[in-house]
Design an enzyme around this catalytic site. Sequence first.
Site, PDB file in Angstrom:
ATOM      1  CG  ASN A   1      -4.658  -6.339  10.787  1.00  0.00           C
ATOM      2  OD1 ASN A   1      -4.163  -5.228  10.617  1.00  0.00           O
ATOM      3  ND2 ASN A   1      -5.080  -6.743  11.956  1.00  0.00           N
TER       4      ASN A   1
ATOM      5  CB  THR B   1      -0.878  -3.289   4.620  1.00  0.00           C
ATOM      6  OG1 THR B   1      -1.512  -3.695   5.819  1.00  0.00           O
ATOM      7  CG2 THR B   1      -1.852  -2.522   3.749  1.00  0.00           C
TER       8      THR B   1
ATOM      9  N   GLY C   1       1.255   0.096   6.470  1.00  0.00           N
ATOM     10  CA  GLY C   1       1.846   0.479   7.757  1.00  0.00           C
ATOM     11  C   GLY C   1       0.874   0.846   8.861  1.00  0.00           C
TER      12      GLY C   1
ATOM     13  CB  SER D   1      -9.356   0.502   7.535  1.00  0.00           C
ATOM     14  OG  SER D   1      -8.174   0.488   6.785  1.00  0.00           O
TER      15      SER D   1
ATOM     16  NE  ARG E   1     -11.207  -2.444   7.373  1.00  0.00           N
ATOM     17  CZ  ARG E   1      -9.981  -2.770   7.754  1.00  0.00           C
ATOM     18  NH1 ARG E   1      -9.110  -3.234   6.878  1.00  0.00           N
ATOM     19  NH2 ARG E   1      -9.599  -2.626   9.011  1.00  0.00           N
TER      20      ARG E   1
ATOM     21  CD  GLU F   1      -7.804  -6.410   7.856  1.00  0.00           C
ATOM     22  OE1 GLU F   1      -7.090  -5.538   8.363  1.00  0.00           O
ATOM     23  OE2 GLU F   1      -7.397  -7.192   6.964  1.00  0.00           O
TER      24      GLU F   1
HETATM   25  O1  DON Z   1      -6.748  -1.532   7.873  1.00  0.00           O
HETATM   26  C1  DON Z   1      -5.827  -1.196   8.609  1.00  0.00           C
HETATM   27  O2  DON Z   1      -5.671  -0.071   9.022  1.00  0.00           O
HETATM   28  C2  DON Z   1      -4.792  -2.257   8.989  1.00  0.00           C
HETATM   29  N1  DON Z   1      -5.387  -3.554   8.897  1.00  0.00           N
HETATM   30  C3  DON Z   1      -3.589  -2.122   8.107  1.00  0.00           C
HETATM   31  C4  DON Z   1      -2.492  -3.052   8.507  1.00  0.00           C
HETATM   32  C5  DON Z   1      -1.180  -2.718   7.917  1.00  0.00           C
HETATM   33  O3  DON Z   1      -1.005  -1.725   7.257  1.00  0.00           O
HETATM   34  C6  DON Z   1      -0.087  -3.665   8.238  1.00  0.00           C
HETATM   35  N2  DON Z   1       1.127  -3.420   7.554  1.00  0.00           N
HETATM   36  N3  DON Z   1       1.965  -2.867   7.197  1.00  0.00           N
END
Ligand code: DON
Length: 556
Positions: A388, A368, A460, A439, A99, A407
């Site tokens: 993100n 994502t 998501g 996350s 990450r 992020e």
């Molecule tokens: O790490 C996370 O939880 C978020 N940055 C994830 C973002 C995400 O899933 C966006 N899209 N569909």
Amino acid sequence: MQSQGVPMKSQLLTLVLSLCFFTPALAIPEKGHKIMVAAPSHRAIEVAQKVILRGGNVADVAVAVELTLAVTSPYYGSLGGGGFAMIKMGEQVEALDFREKAPTATGPSFYKDKEAKASINGPLAVGIPGIAAGLWALHKKYGKLSWRSLLKEPIKLAENGFRVSGDWVKLTKRTKPRFNESGIQSFFKKDQSSYKPGEVLKQPRLAKALRLLQKRGHKGFYQSSVSTDIVESMQKLGGVMTQKDFDDYSVRWLKPVTRDFLGHTVHMMPPPSSSGVVTSALIRLLEILEVPKKTPLSAEELHYLGESLKIAFRGRTELGDPDFHKNPIAYLTSDEYLKPLAKKVRKKRSLKLKPLSSKQIPKQSSETTNFTVMDKDGNTIVMTITLNGNYGSAMVSDRYRIALNNEMDDFTTRPGKPNMFGLVQGAGNYVQAGKRPLSSMSPTILTKNGKTVMGVGAAGGPRIITSVFQTWYRVISSGFDVDKALQSPRVHHQFLPNTLFYDEVYNSPDAVSLLKKKGHTMKASWMGKANAIVLNKEGLLEAAHDSRVEGSAGGI
Ligand code: DON
């Protein structure tokens, strides 16, 4: 008696069906006997097949798939992002954390005097990317083919170009108002008009960065003209990252959070993902409330799932990067914490747990992605990667044209205020130099008596946790095949806002009105996008991708 019993049974069946969510027509999972892949792009599947034919293993396939996505799907696959992988090679299951990290110049009050959206748009939203280091670490530990050979196809796609899809055009156009100059120059035509679906996009500058990566391994990204390019491009616009941040970047191998349920062991991502802790709490609540006994997809089952999700997500505010924050994992997943809350759950009435805030619902997001690779021996890699937001911060480096993440918005940037996913987060997730933001990404592997049963992951935001969970739950508890499990309707609750979101794609007015009657605030909404592979009892690999978005499954 017999003659009266038949109509009564059929009336009952009609009633049960009308109270269940409508399940769409389903495809059958793609089957294979050697290595299978489920991924968000057919091009990634094609590259994977070539790697398999050259004798590559699941680690080689995973590296090649992500590098292909870095070229064809920069909005979530760019080298400027980060991610997690759940990896089972032989007996061992491990989690790889690559990450993004907060730049050294940031801190808990970094965003206080900045523009409201500074953690979402522009150079201050960017964390130090982790993808290149993650792929390199995976390759070093488990790769079979040469690193050089894995970059061949992605470089070819960047140099010779590929036909952009309708999704590519949609996501790229949507980001146009946020892009910096280099973003516009990379992803739009010279006159700044959009590409049309089917037109060819070439990325010669990105190809050069990939060549450096090919030649020098991770150093070709972190200690090369590529890192200099990213640092200088962002500093020029007011960013604070330095070359030292890139020198200091490293991945972590972590021990997964595990929980036994219905005869299986679920291996989940530990912090800095909230997924393992939230899902462990959820599993315990389902056991206490005996949810697996309820009819799959009935209003009653969805009510109990929603209540359990609400309670499980409540503890998320207490989590953060384990190098900086002591996570109360044992407490949040204990009977001591969960049993009194489970006791409050009522069959006919939705539980009101004191809300911390009630801000607006986030918009659909597709930034994502996840892919799953599994071989006949059960070796599995589930990798979730992200920038993100859509194209992340919308910042693109000047020389090599690398799209960069946002992020930083996953940290608690403004206490008490929801982030772009409507999540209100806690003190354990304050910004700190070198820290990784909390996350929801949930690459997950299920085993039974040590043998691989399933790999699953999703995109998501917080809906990742609910989508991944409902996909494996439908397989091991409801008895659905992997494709039906993926396409089935889902619900989502994240504690705040106090709303039970139901699948906008497949809803049932009857079930929704029954849930409303129980006091749920119901809202039709988007769900996470998942893919998964099951190793069935006959030793066949069954792979499928969520029909809610573009994606495919294949292999041999
Ligand atoms: O790490 C996370 O939880 C978020 N940055 C994830 C973002 C995400 O899933 C966006 N899209 N569909």
